[in-house]
Motif scaffolding. Structure first.
Motif, PDB file in Angstrom:
ATOM      1  N   PRO A  88       3.643  11.398 -10.328  1.00 33.20           N
ATOM      2  CA  PRO A  88       3.385  10.714 -11.603  1.00 33.20           C
ATOM      3  C   PRO A  88       3.894   9.285 -11.654  1.00 33.20           C
ATOM      4  O   PRO A  88       3.331   8.455 -12.368  1.00 33.20           O
ATOM      5  CB  PRO A  88       4.120  11.604 -12.622  1.00 33.20           C
ATOM      6  N   ASP A  89       4.932   8.972 -10.877  1.00 35.32           N
ATOM      7  CA  ASP A  89       5.495   7.631 -10.982  1.00 35.32           C
ATOM      8  C   ASP A  89       4.566   6.549 -10.428  1.00 35.32           C
ATOM      9  O   ASP A  89       4.738   5.365 -10.728  1.00 35.32           O
ATOM     10  CB  ASP A  89       6.862   7.551 -10.293  1.00 35.32           C
ATOM     11  N   VAL A  90       3.544   6.934  -9.640  1.00 42.17           N
ATOM     12  CA  VAL A  90       2.563   5.943  -9.191  1.00 42.17           C
ATOM     13  C   VAL A  90       1.850   5.336 -10.398  1.00 42.17           C
ATOM     14  O   VAL A  90       1.506   4.157 -10.411  1.00 42.17           O
ATOM     15  CB  VAL A  90       1.544   6.575  -8.219  1.00 42.17           C
ATOM     16  N   ALA A  91       1.665   6.156 -11.439  1.00 43.00           N
ATOM     17  CA  ALA A  91       0.990   5.681 -12.647  1.00 43.00           C
ATOM     18  C   ALA A  91       1.811   4.632 -13.389  1.00 43.00           C
ATOM     19  O   ALA A  91       1.273   3.897 -14.227  1.00 43.00           O
ATOM     20  CB  ALA A  91       0.684   6.855 -13.576  1.00 43.00           C
ATOM     21  N   ASP A  92       3.117   4.560 -13.110  1.00 41.36           N
ATOM     22  CA  ASP A  92       3.951   3.554 -13.768  1.00 41.36           C
ATOM     23  C   ASP A  92       3.538   2.141 -13.372  1.00 41.36           C
ATOM     24  O   ASP A  92       3.727   1.194 -14.134  1.00 41.36           O
ATOM     25  CB  ASP A  92       5.433   3.780 -13.429  1.00 41.36           C
ATOM     26  N   ASP A  93       3.005   1.995 -12.155  1.00 44.30           N
ATOM     27  CA  ASP A  93       2.433   0.712 -11.740  1.00 44.30           C
ATOM     28  C   ASP A  93       0.966   0.757 -12.158  1.00 44.30           C
ATOM     29  O   ASP A  93       0.090   1.186 -11.410  1.00 44.30           O
ATOM     30  CB  ASP A  93       2.565   0.540 -10.222  1.00 44.30           C
ATOM     31  N   VAL A  94       0.701   0.304 -13.373  1.00 44.56           N
ATOM     32  CA  VAL A  94      -0.628   0.453 -13.965  1.00 44.56           C
ATOM     33  C   VAL A  94      -1.711  -0.195 -13.110  1.00 44.56           C
ATOM     34  O   VAL A  94      -2.788   0.377 -12.904  1.00 44.56           O
ATOM     35  CB  VAL A  94      -0.644  -0.130 -15.396  1.00 44.56           C
ATOM     36  N   GLU A  95      -1.432  -1.388 -12.600  1.00 43.73           N
ATOM     37  CA  GLU A  95      -2.423  -2.092 -11.791  1.00 43.73           C
ATOM     38  C   GLU A  95      -2.734  -1.320 -10.511  1.00 43.73           C
ATOM     39  O   GLU A  95      -3.901  -1.193 -10.120  1.00 43.73           O
ATOM     40  CB  GLU A  95      -1.919  -3.493 -11.445  1.00 43.73           C
ATOM     41  N   LEU A  96      -1.699  -0.788  -9.860  1.00 44.48           N
ATOM     42  CA  LEU A  96      -1.916  -0.029  -8.634  1.00 44.48           C
ATOM     43  C   LEU A  96      -2.719   1.232  -8.929  1.00 44.48           C
ATOM     44  O   LEU A  96      -3.691   1.535  -8.232  1.00 44.48           O
ATOM     45  CB  LEU A  96      -0.579   0.340  -7.987  1.00 44.48           C
ATOM     46  N   ALA A  97      -2.317   1.979  -9.965  1.00 42.49           N
ATOM     47  CA  ALA A  97      -3.006   3.227 -10.300  1.00 42.49           C
ATOM     48  C   ALA A  97      -4.481   2.980 -10.598  1.00 42.49           C
ATOM     49  O   ALA A  97      -5.358   3.743 -10.171  1.00 42.49           O
ATOM     50  CB  ALA A  97      -2.319   3.896 -11.490  1.00 42.49           C
ATOM     51  N   GLU A  98      -4.759   1.906 -11.324  1.00 41.45           N
ATOM     52  CA  GLU A  98      -6.147   1.596 -11.667  1.00 41.45           C
ATOM     53  C   GLU A  98      -6.953   1.246 -10.426  1.00 41.45           C
ATOM     54  O   GLU A  98      -8.105   1.657 -10.279  1.00 41.45           O
ATOM     55  CB  GLU A  98      -6.187   0.435 -12.659  1.00 41.45           C
ATOM     56  N   ASN A  99      -6.346   0.509  -9.516  1.00 40.55           N
ATOM     57  CA  ASN A  99      -7.087   0.029  -8.358  1.00 40.55           C
ATOM     58  C   ASN A  99      -7.240   1.049  -7.241  1.00 40.55           C
ATOM     59  O   ASN A  99      -8.127   0.896  -6.402  1.00 40.55           O
ATOM     60  CB  ASN A  99      -6.435  -1.246  -7.829  1.00 40.55           C
ATOM     61  N   VAL A 100      -6.395   2.075  -7.207  1.00 38.63           N
ATOM     62  CA  VAL A 100      -6.578   3.125  -6.195  1.00 38.63           C
ATOM     63  C   VAL A 100      -7.255   4.357  -6.772  1.00 38.63           C
ATOM     64  O   VAL A 100      -7.418   5.358  -6.089  1.00 38.63           O
ATOM     65  CB  VAL A 100      -5.234   3.548  -5.536  1.00 38.63           C
ATOM     66  N   SER A 101      -7.667   4.296  -8.027  1.00 34.11           N
ATOM     67  CA  SER A 101      -8.336   5.443  -8.646  1.00 34.11           C
ATOM     68  C   SER A 101      -9.647   5.737  -7.926  1.00 34.11           C
ATOM     69  O   SER A 101     -10.263   4.856  -7.319  1.00 34.11           O
ATOM     70  CB  SER A 101      -8.609   5.167 -10.128  1.00 34.11           C
ATOM     71  N   ILE A 102     -10.081   6.982  -8.004  1.00 39.13           N
ATOM     72  CA  ILE A 102     -11.357   7.364  -7.395  1.00 39.13           C
ATOM     73  C   ILE A 102     -12.492   6.548  -8.000  1.00 39.13           C
ATOM     74  O   ILE A 102     -13.421   6.125  -7.294  1.00 39.13           O
ATOM     75  CB  ILE A 102     -11.617   8.870  -7.584  1.00 39.13           C
ATOM     76  N   ALA A 103     -12.418   6.303  -9.304  1.00 45.87           N
ATOM     77  CA  ALA A 103     -13.458   5.512  -9.961  1.00 45.87           C
ATOM     78  C   ALA A 103     -13.555   4.115  -9.365  1.00 45.87           C
ATOM     79  O   ALA A 103     -14.645   3.613  -9.070  1.00 45.87           O
ATOM     80  CB  ALA A 103     -13.183   5.430 -11.464  1.00 45.87           C
ATOM     81  N   MET A 104     -12.412   3.459  -9.176  1.00 45.08           N
ATOM     82  CA  MET A 104     -12.429   2.105  -8.616  1.00 45.08           C
ATOM     83  C   MET A 104     -12.868   2.110  -7.162  1.00 45.08           C
ATOM     84  O   MET A 104     -13.657   1.259  -6.734  1.00 45.08           O
ATOM     85  CB  MET A 104     -11.048   1.464  -8.746  1.00 45.08           C
ATOM     86  N   LEU A 105     -12.381   3.061  -6.373  1.00 47.49           N
ATOM     87  CA  LEU A 105     -12.775   3.121  -4.968  1.00 47.49           C
ATOM     88  C   LEU A 105     -14.271   3.353  -4.826  1.00 47.49           C
ATOM     89  O   LEU A 105     -14.902   2.867  -3.884  1.00 47.49           O
ATOM     90  CB  LEU A 105     -11.995   4.220  -4.244  1.00 47.49           C
ATOM     91  N   THR A 106     -14.852   4.101  -5.766  1.00 42.27           N
ATOM     92  CA  THR A 106     -16.298   4.329  -5.755  1.00 42.27           C
ATOM     93  C   THR A 106     -17.031   3.021  -6.018  1.00 42.27           C
ATOM     94  O   THR A 106     -18.065   2.737  -5.398  1.00 42.27           O
ATOM     95  CB  THR A 106     -16.680   5.383  -6.803  1.00 42.27           C
ATOM     96  N   VAL A 107     -16.505   2.204  -6.917  1.00 45.31           N
ATOM     97  CA  VAL A 107     -17.094   0.889  -7.180  1.00 45.31           C
ATOM     98  C   VAL A 107     -16.959  -0.006  -5.953  1.00 45.31           C
ATOM     99  O   VAL A 107     -17.905  -0.700  -5.560  1.00 45.31           O
ATOM    100  CB  VAL A 107     -16.431   0.214  -8.406  1.00 45.31           C
ATOM    101  N   LEU A 108     -15.781   0.004  -5.334  1.00 39.57           N
ATOM    102  CA  LEU A 108     -15.556  -0.846  -4.163  1.00 39.57           C
ATOM    103  C   LEU A 108     -16.499  -0.499  -3.022  1.00 39.57           C
ATOM    104  O   LEU A 108     -16.811  -1.347  -2.179  1.00 39.57           O
ATOM    105  CB  LEU A 108     -14.103  -0.727  -3.690  1.00 39.57           C
ATOM    106  N   GLU A 109     -16.959   0.744  -2.996  1.00 40.29           N
ATOM    107  CA  GLU A 109     -17.879   1.171  -1.951  1.00 40.29           C
ATOM    108  C   GLU A 109     -19.200   0.404  -2.019  1.00 40.29           C
ATOM    109  O   GLU A 109     -19.943   0.335  -1.035  1.00 40.29           O
ATOM    110  CB  GLU A 109     -18.131   2.680  -2.075  1.00 40.29           C
ATOM    111  N   THR A 110     -19.507  -0.201  -3.170  1.00 42.50           N
ATOM    112  CA  THR A 110     -20.760  -0.945  -3.323  1.00 42.50           C
ATOM    113  C   THR A 110     -20.630  -2.392  -2.853  1.00 42.50           C
ATOM    114  O   THR A 110     -21.609  -3.145  -2.901  1.00 42.50           O
ATOM    115  CB  THR A 110     -21.217  -0.932  -4.800  1.00 42.50           C
TER     116      THR A 110
END
Length: 287
Positions: A88-110
């Motif tokens: 859970p503490d990974v979520a404390d770094d909001v920017e990191l959590a957002e950028n390694v999320s499955i949703a973001m990685l799916t976008v980066l795939e494009t």
């Protein structure tokens, strides 16, 4: 600090490689290749060890991206990133959590390989343009243009709003309760009308070949799954956000969700067993 720069920055190097590749297996290979190359470097010529290592891992990740391009083109069904079990503490770094999320990685795939590398290094790790230029083999001016183009591309496709951890957890808990009981009304209430469910089986296990669009179809799919004998589910942290693990007759699904306006708008369900081999091992992610 260990005294060995590679060991000290290994979490960062893995995160860079994983963000660029969307695959923990490929990221670990890239980090290993970087270590082998680092072992042969004359440290007396290295002024900034962190920057040097990031440059090395970026180049290796770019090489790997090009080699896996055909593999992904020939992938059976929908391709989704490999999920990582996190604390859970990974979520404390909001920017990191957002950028390694499955949703973001799916976008980066494009994005193309160079665009993806530039976006990751600039937007996630705030790397100076001149250092990025060295890593990707382009001029600083070209890197600035690529960064601008990649930023616009991602902004048009990423989730529209940032949701705090408490709200995400509350919505995921409602979702889990509804799925566990097969409560159709509760499922309809927690899913957005235009929700999209994407499943990735890689041709190895049963999975929908195309995204399931709309709350009606999604509810029918989830209600069916919940009635299969031996079905269990549990809360997990995936890529820094609350997620769900489903187990049915020895087969596992890791589900990551996107929450907007108090409802789930996206469900990414990874079923490919090769992508779930690390699901019981907590990953180290670091900026």
């Amino acid at each position: 600090m260990s005294g060995d720069p590679f060991v000290d920055h290994r979490g960062l190097l893995f995160t860079v490689a994983y963000e660029m590749l969307g695959s923990a297996a490929d990221a670990e290979d890239v980090v290993q290749e970087t270590w082998l190359r680092w072992a042969g470097v004359d440290r007396a010529d290295v002024r900034d060890e962190r920057a040097y290592l990031v440059r090395m891992v970026t180049r290796q990740a770019l090489n790997r991206l090009r080699t896996v391009a055909r593999r992904r083109e020939e992938y059976v069904g929908q391709w989704l990133p490999e999920p990582l079990l996190t604390t859970p503490d990974v979520a404390d770094d909001v920017e990191l959590a957002e950028n390694v999320s499955i949703a973001m990685l799916t976008v980066l795939e494009t994005l193309g390989p160079a665009e993806r590398a530039v976006f990751v290094l600039r937007e996630v790790f705030e790397t100076p343009f001149d250092e990025i230029a060295e890593a990707v083999g382009k001029s600083p001016a070209a890197v600035r243009q690529i960064a601008h183009r990649a930023r616009d591309h991602v902004a048009a496709r990423r989730p529209r709003m940032r949701v705090d951890r408490a709200e995400q957890q509350a919505v995921v808990e409602r979702f889990m309760a509804a799925v566990a009981t097969g409560d159709v009304r509760a499922l309809m209430a927690v899913l957005a009308p235009d929700v999209v469910v994407t499943t990735d089986g890689g041709g190895l296990v049963a999975a929908a070949r195309k995204p399931i669009v709309g709350a009606g179809k999604a509810v029918a799919f989830l209600a069916y799954v919940s009635q299969v004998p031996g079905f269990t589910l549990s809360a997990v942290w995936l890529n820094g956000t609350p997620g769900v693990r489903f187990d049915v007759n020895g087969e596992t699904t890791a589900a990551s969700v996107v929450v907007e306006d108090g409802r789930i708008t996206r469900v990414y369900a990874i079923r490919n067993p090769r992508k779930l081999e690390r699901l019981d091992r907590v990953a180290e992610l670091r900026r």
